[in-house]
Motif scaffolding. Structure first.
Motif, PDB file in Angstrom:
ATOM      1  N   UNK A  88     -35.534   8.784   2.458  1.00 29.10           N
ATOM      2  CA  UNK A  88     -35.627   9.476   3.451  1.00 29.10           C
ATOM      3  C   UNK A  88     -36.828   9.426   4.129  1.00 29.10           C
ATOM      4  N   UNK A  89     -37.770   8.880   3.492  1.00 32.01           N
ATOM      5  CA  UNK A  89     -39.073   8.608   4.030  1.00 32.01           C
ATOM      6  C   UNK A  89     -39.271   7.611   5.018  1.00 32.01           C
ATOM      7  N   UNK A 124     -39.819  -4.923   1.346  1.00 30.13           N
ATOM      8  CA  UNK A 124     -40.625  -3.974   2.197  1.00 30.13           C
ATOM      9  C   UNK A 124     -39.762  -2.624   2.413  1.00 30.13           C
ATOM     10  N   UNK A 125     -38.480  -2.842   2.636  1.00 29.33           N
ATOM     11  CA  UNK A 125     -37.607  -1.724   2.975  1.00 29.33           C
ATOM     12  C   UNK A 125     -37.348  -0.726   1.733  1.00 29.33           C
ATOM     13  N   UNK A 126     -37.518  -1.314   0.506  1.00 25.90           N
ATOM     14  CA  UNK A 126     -36.930  -0.655  -0.544  1.00 25.90           C
ATOM     15  C   UNK A 126     -38.089  -0.288  -1.478  1.00 25.90           C
ATOM     16  N   UNK A 143     -26.617   6.903  -0.967  1.00 24.72           N
ATOM     17  CA  UNK A 143     -26.205   6.163   0.442  1.00 24.72           C
ATOM     18  C   UNK A 143     -27.356   5.886   1.061  1.00 24.72           C
ATOM     19  N   UNK A 144     -28.489   6.580   0.704  1.00 22.49           N
ATOM     20  CA  UNK A 144     -29.868   6.151   1.478  1.00 22.49           C
ATOM     21  C   UNK A 144     -30.358   4.999   0.727  1.00 22.49           C
ATOM     22  N   UNK A 145     -30.255   4.439  -0.432  1.00 20.88           N
ATOM     23  CA  UNK A 145     -30.528   3.369  -0.977  1.00 20.88           C
ATOM     24  C   UNK A 145     -29.702   2.294  -0.503  1.00 20.88           C
ATOM     25  N   UNK A 146     -28.496   2.292  -0.234  1.00 18.44           N
ATOM     26  CA  UNK A 146     -27.532   1.481   0.256  1.00 18.44           C
ATOM     27  C   UNK A 146     -27.980   1.050   1.684  1.00 18.44           C
TER      28      UNK A 146
END
Length: 312
Positions: A97-98, A243-245, A290-293
Motif C-alpha cells: 500500500x506504500x 524494485x517493486x516488491x 491482492x497488494x503483492x500480486x
C-alpha cells in the motif's frame, strides 16, 4: 440318443412348415461396471517435463532447482554475468500500500512494438504446485496465483494498447508444455514475438505440507543459456520485480542442461519469472494478498513498457 431323435423330429417339422417353439434360456448379462470416478491427473510419459519442482501426492518430497548440487561461481551452470549482489542487509518486503501502482501510460497514439506471449505456468490439473495450508485454512495454488497475476497484466496492457497473446486461457489442463510452446511458436504476428512465463517458486521440503528453509526466499528470473537477448530481457524484468516488491534478489538464472522446456523450445527470446516461494512461511501469506500480486503484475508491465520503448 434322445438329442438325436429330437433333431430328426425338428427336421421333419421344418419340412412340413411346423417349426416347434423351443424354450430359450437367456444368457446372463455381464455384471454392471461401477460408476466412473473423476480421473486423477496423471503425468503423460511422453510429455516433456520442466526443470522446476516435481511433486506427486500428499506426502511427496518437493524437489526444485534449489535441491540441485551447489553451483560453483565459475562453473558452466552458473550465470557468468549476474546482476550485482546487494551490499545492504536483507530488508523486509515493501508494504504494497506504500507504493504507487500501475505503469506510466503512453499517449493514446501508442503503437505496439512486440507481440508479448504471456504464459501463466500451470493448469488446475498439474499435480502438486500448492502451498502448505495456513492455520486459517488458506492455501496457495500456483495455477491460480499465476493466472491472477496474468489477468492483472492483461488488464493494463489492454488499457495501454500493447499487443499480447494469452498462451493458455484454459484452466482444466496440466503442464501442457508442448501445446504451450507450439501455440507461442505458431501464432501469426507481424510484430516480433517475446515470451514471458509467470510462476511461483518452491524450495526443498519433506512434503507438500512442510515449509522450505527460511533462507530459501525471494525472486529470480530464468533465461535460456547463451541467449543474449533473453538475458537482457531477464535483467530488465528482474530489476523491476526487485524494485517493486523489495524481496530478496536471487538474480538471473540459467543452465547449460536441464533447462525449462518453455525456454529451450520457444523460437523467440524467452524468460521465466519465479515470483516468491509459496512454501516459505514468510512469503506465503504475502503471495496470498491482492497488494503483492498487484506489485508483481505492475513490475511485469513496467518491464514490458521499458522493452517496448528501448528494445532488448
Amino acid at each position: 440318443m434322445q438329442d438325436f431323435l429330437q433333431a430328426i423330429v425338428d427336421i421333419i417339422a421344418v419340412l412340413f412348415g411346423d417349426t416347434p417353439e423351443r424354450p430359450r434360456t437367456p444368457k446372463p448379462l455381464p455384471p454392471a461396471l461401477p460408476p466412473a470416478s473423476p480421473p486423477t491427473p496423471q503425468a503423460d510419459p511422453d510429455e516433456p517435463q520442466d526443470a522446476s519442482e516435481v511433486s506427486k501426492g500428499e506426502d511427496a518430497v518437493v524437489i526444485s532447482h534449489e535441491a540441485e548440487p551447489p553451483r560453483e561461481e565459475d562453473g558452466d551452470e552458473f550465470d557468468e554475468n549476474p546482476l550485482p549482489a546487494p551490499d545492504d542487509p536483507v530488508l523486509p518486503p515493501i508494504d504494497p500500500d506504500s507504493r504507487p501502482t500501475g505503469p506510466v501510460r503512453p499517449a493514446p497514439e501508442y503503437r505496439a512494438r512486440y507481440l508479448w506471449c504471456i504464459d501463466n505456468g500451470h493448469g488446475a490439473l498439474t499435480q502438486g504446485k500448492r502451498s502448505p495450508v495456513l492455520s486459517d485454512g488458506r492455501q496457495l495454488l500456483e495455477y491460480e496465483f499465476n493466472r491472477d497475476i496474468s489477468a492483472r497484466i492483461f488488464a493494463q496492457l489492454d488499457d495501454i494498447g500493447v499487443a499480447y497473446y494469452n498462451v493458455i486461457p484454459e484452466v482444466q489442463v496440466g503442464n501442457f508444455l508442448t501445446e504451450r510452446v507450439n501455440r507461442a511458436n505458431s501464432v501469426s504476428s507481424a510484430l516480433p514475438k517475446l515470451f514471458v512465463s509467470i510462476h511461483g517458486n518452491a524450495g526443498p521440503a519433506d512434503s507438500l505440507q512442510d515449509y522450505t528453509d527460511d533462507r530459501v526466499r525471494g525472486i529470480e528470473t530464468w533465461y535460456y543459456h547463451g541467449s543474449t537477448r533473453g538475458r537482457n530481457m531477464a535483467a530488465i524484468f528482474q530489476r523491476h520485480l526487485i524494485e517493486e516488491t523489495g524481496l530478496v534478489n536471487r538474480h538471473l538464472r540459467s543452465k547449460v542442461t536441464g533447462q525449462f522446456f518453455v525456454l529451450r523450445a520457444t523460437r523467440m527470446p524467452a524468460i521465466l519469472t519465479e515470483n516468491g516461494f509459496y512454501n516459505n512461511r514468510f512469503e506465503l501469506p504475502l503471495m496470498l494478498t491482492d497488494g503483492f500480486r498487484q506489485q508483481i503484475a505492475d513490475a511485469h508491465v513496467r518491464a514490458i513498457m521499458e522493452i517496448e520503448r528501448d528494445g532488448i
